[in-house]
Design an enzyme around this catalytic site. Structure first.
Site, PDB file in Angstrom:
ATOM      1  N   CYS A 118       0.812  -1.224   0.000  1.00  0.00           N
ATOM      2  CA  CYS A 118       0.000   0.000   0.000  1.00  0.00           C
ATOM      3  C   CYS A 118       0.844   1.271   0.000  1.00  0.00           C
ATOM      4  CB  CYS A 118      -0.940   0.006   1.206  1.00  0.00           C
ATOM      5  SG  CYS A 118      -2.096  -1.373   1.220  1.00  0.00           S
ATOM      6  N   HIS A 260      -3.334   7.346   3.502  1.00  0.00           N
ATOM      7  CA  HIS A 260      -3.716   6.059   2.914  1.00  0.00           C
ATOM      8  C   HIS A 260      -5.141   5.722   3.360  1.00  0.00           C
ATOM      9  CE1 HIS A 260      -3.814   1.970   1.679  1.00  0.00           C
ATOM     10  NE2 HIS A 260      -3.528   1.442   2.850  1.00  0.00           N
ATOM     11  N   ASN A 290     -10.087  -0.015   0.460  1.00  0.00           N
ATOM     12  CA  ASN A 290      -8.626   0.051   0.386  1.00  0.00           C
ATOM     13  C   ASN A 290      -8.161  -0.444  -0.973  1.00  0.00           C
ATOM     14  OD1 ASN A 290      -5.870  -0.167   0.660  1.00  0.00           O
ATOM     15  ND2 ASN A 290      -5.907  -1.379   2.531  1.00  0.00           N
TER      16      ASN A 290
END
Length: 333
Positions: A118, A260, A290
């Site tokens: 990520c 994020h 996500n």
């Protein structure tokens, strides 16, 4: 040696057309919309359709064309492609090379994939910045594109609710002498003592996919959610503090925070730890869940396009991912 400041010349994003809601997931596993929203802030996510070439490279091609239009550039103006993806189209050739072909680039520019999970896009921005700053390149395409749905265990309610597909890109380039755009400071890190908290072990050289592995459901992502939550909150907040200190700035100087988009509760915890005003935080995890390395550039692109982020704004960005990798960036847009 003369050095140059780095400017974000243009941004772009692409999200698959198919929407998968919490109610859709509740038809397969024991959960419900309220339970998911209370714990994650997620309402829906996008799922790629391979028949529409919504692969990491296919989504990246669409997002890049939007970024090129925003920057008033052509594909052959790109001098280097840096592509972050946890799960690219295939093992080889790399997704950056596939993207070069899909964009019709004929200038033989370099094409590199990076996997920092990520944190991937946030990892690549400092690399691009260094190459632009030293004069190696004038225009670099930085991509974060993911199709996590392909390795998401849709029978595990602890993980299947969290992830979605999508792509965000930015074209970084050399700022003119009379422009204020720049990257003030960056930090990259990894705490490998926590590497087993978020994994996908199957499919690599050490553990290739076999029939037994498939039958034992060993080919899915697995996660220790509580440990990830604690590490992410602490790490992203500390990285934000570091890049601010390194740049001689404070939170009062920051116009926007782009974290994020893993979980709304993590974003809120980081914001509370930093003491940043909620109205300065860019959030879209409710719409997309996500999307791994794509979350930060997608959120950045949406905020630029809807007019929230304007030229001259100071933007703080942070991410974390499997590894556990992490990073932070402070820039003037």
């Amino acid at each position: 040696m003369k050095t140059f400041n780095t400017k974000i010349l243009g941004t772009g994003s692409y999200m698959p057309e198919k929407i998968l809601t919490n109610d859709d997931i509740a038809k397969r596993v024991e959960t419900n919309h309220q339970w998911i929203v209370e714990r994650t802030g997620i309402c829906e996510r996008r799922i790629s359709d391979l028949s529409k070439d919504e692969t990491p490279s296919g989504m990246a091609a669409r997002a890049t064309m939007k970024a090129l239009a925003a920057a008033n550039l052509q594909p052959n103006d790109i001098e280097l492609i840096l592509f972050a993806s946890t799960l690219p189209d295939q093992v080889m050739p790399n997704a950056a090379s596939v993207l070069q072909h899909k964009l019709g680039i004929t200038n033989l520019c370099g094409a590199l994939d990076v996997n920092a999970a990520c944190s991937g896009w946030v990892y690549l921005v400092p690399m691009a910045n260094a190459m632009i700053k030293t004069g190696m390149y004038k225009r670099i395409l930085v991509v974060g594109s993911e199709m996590l749905s392909s390795f998401n265990n849709w029978d595990d309610r602890n993980t299947c609710i969290l992830f979605g597909d999508g792509c965000g890109v930015a074209i970084l380039g050399r700022a003119e002498d009379n422009e204020e755009s720049q990257i003030y400071s960056t930090v990259l890190a990894s705490d490998s003592t926590k590497k087993d908290h978020l994994t996908l072990l199957a499919g690599g050289s050490a553990k290739r996919i076999t029939i037994d592995m498939l039958e034992n459901n060993e080919h899915w992502m697995t996660m220790n959610g509580q440990e990830i939550f604690k590490a992410a909150t602490k790490t992203m907040a500390s990285h934000c503090e570091k890049v601010l200190a390194d740049a001689g700035k404070t939170l009062d100087d920051v116009n926007w925070f782009v974290p994020h988009q893993a979980n709304l509760r993590i974003i809120e915890a980081v914001g509370n730890r930093l003491g940043i005003a909620p109205e300065k935080v860019i959030i879209n995890v409710n719409k997309y869940a996500n999307t791994s390395s794509a979350t930060v550039p997608v959120a950045l692109d949406e905020a630029v396009r809807d007019g929230r982020i304007k030229r001259g704004d100071i933007v703080l960005l942070a991410a974390f991912g499997a590894g556990l990798t992490s990073g932070g960036i402070l820039l003037k847009y």
